[in-house]
Enzyme design. Structure first.
Site, PDB file in Angstrom:
ATOM      1  N   ARG A 178       4.241  -0.843   4.323  1.00  0.00           N
ATOM      2  CA  ARG A 178       4.462  -0.731   2.865  1.00  0.00           C
ATOM      3  C   ARG A 178       3.847   0.536   2.270  1.00  0.00           C
ATOM      4  O   ARG A 178       3.404   0.532   1.122  1.00  0.00           O
ATOM      5  CB  ARG A 178       3.937  -1.952   2.097  1.00  0.00           C
ATOM      6  CG  ARG A 178       4.555  -3.236   2.452  1.00  0.00           C
ATOM      7  CD  ARG A 178       6.065  -3.286   2.176  1.00  0.00           C
ATOM      8  NE  ARG A 178       6.562  -4.551   2.650  1.00  0.00           N
ATOM      9  CZ  ARG A 178       6.949  -4.760   3.912  1.00  0.00           C
ATOM     10  NH1 ARG A 178       6.977  -3.761   4.777  1.00  0.00           N
ATOM     11  NH2 ARG A 178       7.361  -5.938   4.304  1.00  0.00           N
ATOM     12  N   SER A 227       6.711 -10.142  -2.638  1.00  0.00           N
ATOM     13  CA  SER A 227       5.301 -10.384  -2.290  1.00  0.00           C
ATOM     14  C   SER A 227       4.392  -9.583  -3.209  1.00  0.00           C
ATOM     15  O   SER A 227       4.610  -8.392  -3.417  1.00  0.00           O
ATOM     16  CB  SER A 227       5.038  -9.969  -0.841  1.00  0.00           C
ATOM     17  OG  SER A 227       5.754 -10.814   0.020  1.00  0.00           O
ATOM     18  N   GLU A 297       0.713  -5.204  -3.306  1.00  0.00           N
ATOM     19  CA  GLU A 297       1.924  -4.484  -2.874  1.00  0.00           C
ATOM     20  C   GLU A 297       2.695  -4.078  -4.130  1.00  0.00           C
ATOM     21  O   GLU A 297       3.307  -3.013  -4.189  1.00  0.00           O
ATOM     22  CB  GLU A 297       2.774  -5.422  -2.007  1.00  0.00           C
ATOM     23  CG  GLU A 297       4.047  -4.785  -1.491  1.00  0.00           C
ATOM     24  CD  GLU A 297       4.763  -5.666  -0.477  1.00  0.00           C
ATOM     25  OE1 GLU A 297       4.094  -6.329   0.350  1.00  0.00           O
ATOM     26  OE2 GLU A 297       6.006  -5.688  -0.501  1.00  0.00           O
TER      27      GLU A 297
HETATM   28  C1  LIG Z   1      13.058 -11.544  -4.434  1.00  0.00           C
HETATM   29  C2  LIG Z   1      12.430 -10.279  -3.866  1.00  0.00           C
HETATM   30  C3  LIG Z   1      12.305 -10.158  -2.478  1.00  0.00           C
HETATM   31  C4  LIG Z   1      11.706  -9.009  -1.939  1.00  0.00           C
HETATM   32  N1  LIG Z   1      11.593  -8.909  -0.577  1.00  0.00           N
HETATM   33  C5  LIG Z   1      11.050  -7.797  -0.023  1.00  0.00           C
HETATM   34  C6  LIG Z   1      10.940  -7.661   1.401  1.00  0.00           C
HETATM   35  O1  LIG Z   1      11.332  -8.521   2.165  1.00  0.00           O
HETATM   36  N2  LIG Z   1      10.382  -6.526   1.874  1.00  0.00           N
HETATM   37  C7  LIG Z   1       9.942  -5.530   1.077  1.00  0.00           C
HETATM   38  O2  LIG Z   1       9.450  -4.505   1.573  1.00  0.00           O
HETATM   39  N3  LIG Z   1      10.028  -5.631  -0.283  1.00  0.00           N
HETATM   40  C8  LIG Z   1      10.568  -6.730  -0.842  1.00  0.00           C
HETATM   41  N4  LIG Z   1      10.665  -6.839  -2.217  1.00  0.00           N
HETATM   42  C9  LIG Z   1      10.105  -5.777  -3.075  1.00  0.00           C
HETATM   43  C10 LIG Z   1      11.122  -4.693  -3.497  1.00  0.00           C
HETATM   44  O3  LIG Z   1      12.432  -5.197  -3.447  1.00  0.00           O
HETATM   45  C11 LIG Z   1      11.030  -3.458  -2.617  1.00  0.00           C
HETATM   46  O4  LIG Z   1       9.751  -2.885  -2.676  1.00  0.00           O
HETATM   47  C12 LIG Z   1      12.091  -2.399  -3.013  1.00  0.00           C
HETATM   48  O5  LIG Z   1      12.224  -1.485  -1.960  1.00  0.00           O
HETATM   49  C13 LIG Z   1      11.762  -1.668  -4.305  1.00  0.00           C
HETATM   50  O6  LIG Z   1      12.898  -0.884  -4.672  1.00  0.00           O
HETATM   51  P1  LIG Z   1      13.191  -0.514  -6.200  1.00  0.00           P
HETATM   52  O7  LIG Z   1      14.327   0.439  -6.224  1.00  0.00           O
HETATM   53  O8  LIG Z   1      13.341  -1.740  -6.997  1.00  0.00           O
HETATM   54  O9  LIG Z   1      11.847   0.253  -6.573  1.00  0.00           O
HETATM   55  P2  LIG Z   1      10.958   0.088  -7.886  1.00  0.00           P
HETATM   56  O10 LIG Z   1      10.391  -1.289  -7.919  1.00  0.00           O
HETATM   57  O11 LIG Z   1      11.703   0.561  -9.065  1.00  0.00           O
HETATM   58  O12 LIG Z   1       9.786   1.107  -7.562  1.00  0.00           O
HETATM   59  C14 LIG Z   1       8.866   0.825  -6.525  1.00  0.00           C
HETATM   60  C15 LIG Z   1       8.047   2.096  -6.250  1.00  0.00           C
HETATM   61  O13 LIG Z   1       8.894   3.074  -5.682  1.00  0.00           O
HETATM   62  C16 LIG Z   1       8.839   4.278  -6.450  1.00  0.00           C
HETATM   63  N5  LIG Z   1      10.178   4.876  -6.433  1.00  0.00           N
HETATM   64  C17 LIG Z   1      11.356   4.272  -6.756  1.00  0.00           C
HETATM   65  N6  LIG Z   1      12.371   5.152  -6.607  1.00  0.00           N
HETATM   66  C18 LIG Z   1      11.827   6.316  -6.189  1.00  0.00           C
HETATM   67  C19 LIG Z   1      12.353   7.607  -5.878  1.00  0.00           C
HETATM   68  N7  LIG Z   1      13.671   7.893  -5.934  1.00  0.00           N
HETATM   69  N8  LIG Z   1      11.485   8.576  -5.482  1.00  0.00           N
HETATM   70  C20 LIG Z   1      10.153   8.331  -5.412  1.00  0.00           C
HETATM   71  N9  LIG Z   1       9.601   7.143  -5.691  1.00  0.00           N
HETATM   72  C21 LIG Z   1      10.437   6.138  -6.082  1.00  0.00           C
HETATM   73  C22 LIG Z   1       8.406   3.850  -7.845  1.00  0.00           C
HETATM   74  O14 LIG Z   1       7.766   4.898  -8.538  1.00  0.00           O
HETATM   75  C23 LIG Z   1       7.442   2.711  -7.495  1.00  0.00           C
HETATM   76  O15 LIG Z   1       6.176   3.232  -7.159  1.00  0.00           O
HETATM   77  C24 LIG Z   1      11.243  -7.969  -2.784  1.00  0.00           C
HETATM   78  C25 LIG Z   1      11.392  -8.106  -4.184  1.00  0.00           C
HETATM   79  C26 LIG Z   1      11.982  -9.246  -4.719  1.00  0.00           C
HETATM   80  C27 LIG Z   1      12.146  -9.359  -6.216  1.00  0.00           C
END
Ligand SMILES: Cc1cc2nc3c(=O)[nH]c(=O)nc-3n(C[C@H](O)[C@H](O)[C@H](O)COP(=O)(O)OP(=O)(O)OC[C@H]3O[C@@H](n4cnc5c(N)ncnc54)[C@H](O)[C@@H]3O)c2cc1C
Length: 303
Positions: A178, A227, A297
């Site tokens: 992560r 998580s 996380e």
């Molecule tokens: C129901 C559910 C299940 C999930 N299961 C998992 C799982 O199994 N495994 C897992 O790892 N995660 C899981 N997650 C967490 C989440 O989905 C992941 O971390 C996902 O990759 C975040 O993507 P996002 O586009 O929503 O990022 P955001 O939540 O919008 O941002 C997360 C971080 O990434 C940065 N970021 C976003 N885009 C960029 C970019 N283009 N350049 C630089 N930095 C950027 C942001 O600044 C922030 O720090 C889950 C979440 C939910 C709600």
């Protein structure tokens, strides 16, 4: 700060959508969060570069987000600009070798996973059911305990404010559980992944098994950020929190899930302060019981 000047400069700019005073609850999977002074969607690299330059000139702080699926935004919101990636960052191109896929950071991870399935490309099955964008996934090195997206990444292109485009090969970057070594002030624009040919039926059944496991063990129908804490080496936060008797523990509308104790869900009325209160309680109880200081996380914005 020159918020007013920033709005003047960016309103009507090509490939740029600007919304003032936007509720961030609309942009997070938690459905929680106050307002951002500006919410800017950049549909091209030039628009992104210009937006970041204007914000720097006007001393408006900014942050890049994807789909907000790993974010807890303060009830008071964010006093600055939230940037997201639009149209130009959603494309994907398959190289002539048939296994190397280049995809924009604004594309949904789910679309990438389905794209890989439809082309009979294996490697991304573990990512099925993870919400969010490709940029968010690479920034978080999203995945399971055993597999993460970084291991498939061949190349990443970022925008470094004040500098321009930067290229990283797989080995230039630290890929950990992560976390990645990509500098936090850089915006991920595009990612190239190396997949491998597979049997469509095998890929599909691996994905289905993974989805079934998720449906059984995670409250996917409730608003959450996935998580909340990272698993310490060799241990499961879910099991530790459950052993502390905290399943169902709640403050206001935020509750430790009965299905998975590392999920804190919003039952529909939670504020960010409710979630933070539950996080703090869980942190203290686990520290008291196991002597382990959990690391979040989830990313916090506006606190
Ligand atoms: C129901 C559910 C299940 C999930 N299961 C998992 C799982 O199994 N495994 C897992 O790892 N995660 C899981 N997650 C967490 C989440 O989905 C992941 O971390 C996902 O990759 C975040 O993507 P996002 O586009 O929503 O990022 P955001 O939540 O919008 O941002 C997360 C971080 O990434 C940065 N970021 C976003 N885009 C960029 C970019 N283009 N350049 C630089 N930095 C950027 C942001 O600044 C922030 O720090 C889950 C979440 C939910 C709600």
């Amino acid at each position: 700060m020159g918020l007013f000047n920033a709005v003047l400069s960016l309103s009507g700019a090509i490939d740029t959508d600007v919304i003032e005073d936007e509720r961030l609850a609309r942009h997070t999977s938690y459905r929680i969060g106050g307002r951002a002074s500006l919410f800017i969607t950049c549909h091209s690299y030039h628009a992104l570069r210009r937006a970041v330059e204007v914000l720097a000139r006007e001393q408006v702080p900014w942050v890049i987000i994807g789909k907000g699926s790993n974010l807890l935004v303060a009830d008071s919101g964010y006093d600055g600009a939230v940037i997201t990636l639009g149209r130009e960052f959603q494309r994907s191109v398959l190289a002539e070798d048939g296994v190397t896929l280049t995809v924009g950071a604004g594309a949904m991870l789910a679309r990438l996973v389905n794209d890989a399935l439809s082309r009979s490309l294996a490697g991304l099955e573990f990512a099925v059911g993870i919400p969010g964008t490709v940029g968010g996934a690479v920034s978080m090195n999203a995945g399971t305990r055993d597999e993460w997206i970084g291991s498939l990444v061949q190349d990443v292109v970022t925008y470094r404010p004040g500098v321009g485009l930067c290229h990283y090969a797989h080995d230039d970057v630290f890929w950990g559980y992560r976390e990645t070594g990509i500098p936090r002030d850089e915006i991920i624009l595009e990612v190239t992944l190396k997949l491998h040919p597979g049997e469509k039926a095998d890929i599909r059944s691996k994905m289905e098994r993974s989805l079934q496991r998720r449906r059984k063990t995670q409250p996917i129908g409730s608003a959450s950020c996935g998580s909340v804490f990272r698993n310490p080496a060799g241990r499961s936060v879910g099991a530790m929190v459950e052993e502390c008797g905290l399943k169902g523990f709640s403050v206001g509308g935020a509750e430790v899930s009965d299905l998975h104790a590392n999920f804190i869900v919003n039952n529909g009325t939670a504020t960010a302060s409710d979630v933070v209160a539950v996080i703090q309680h869980v942190y203290e109880k686990v520290k008291e019981t196991y002597g382990v200081e959990l690391k979040p996380e989830v990313k916090f914005l506006g606190f």
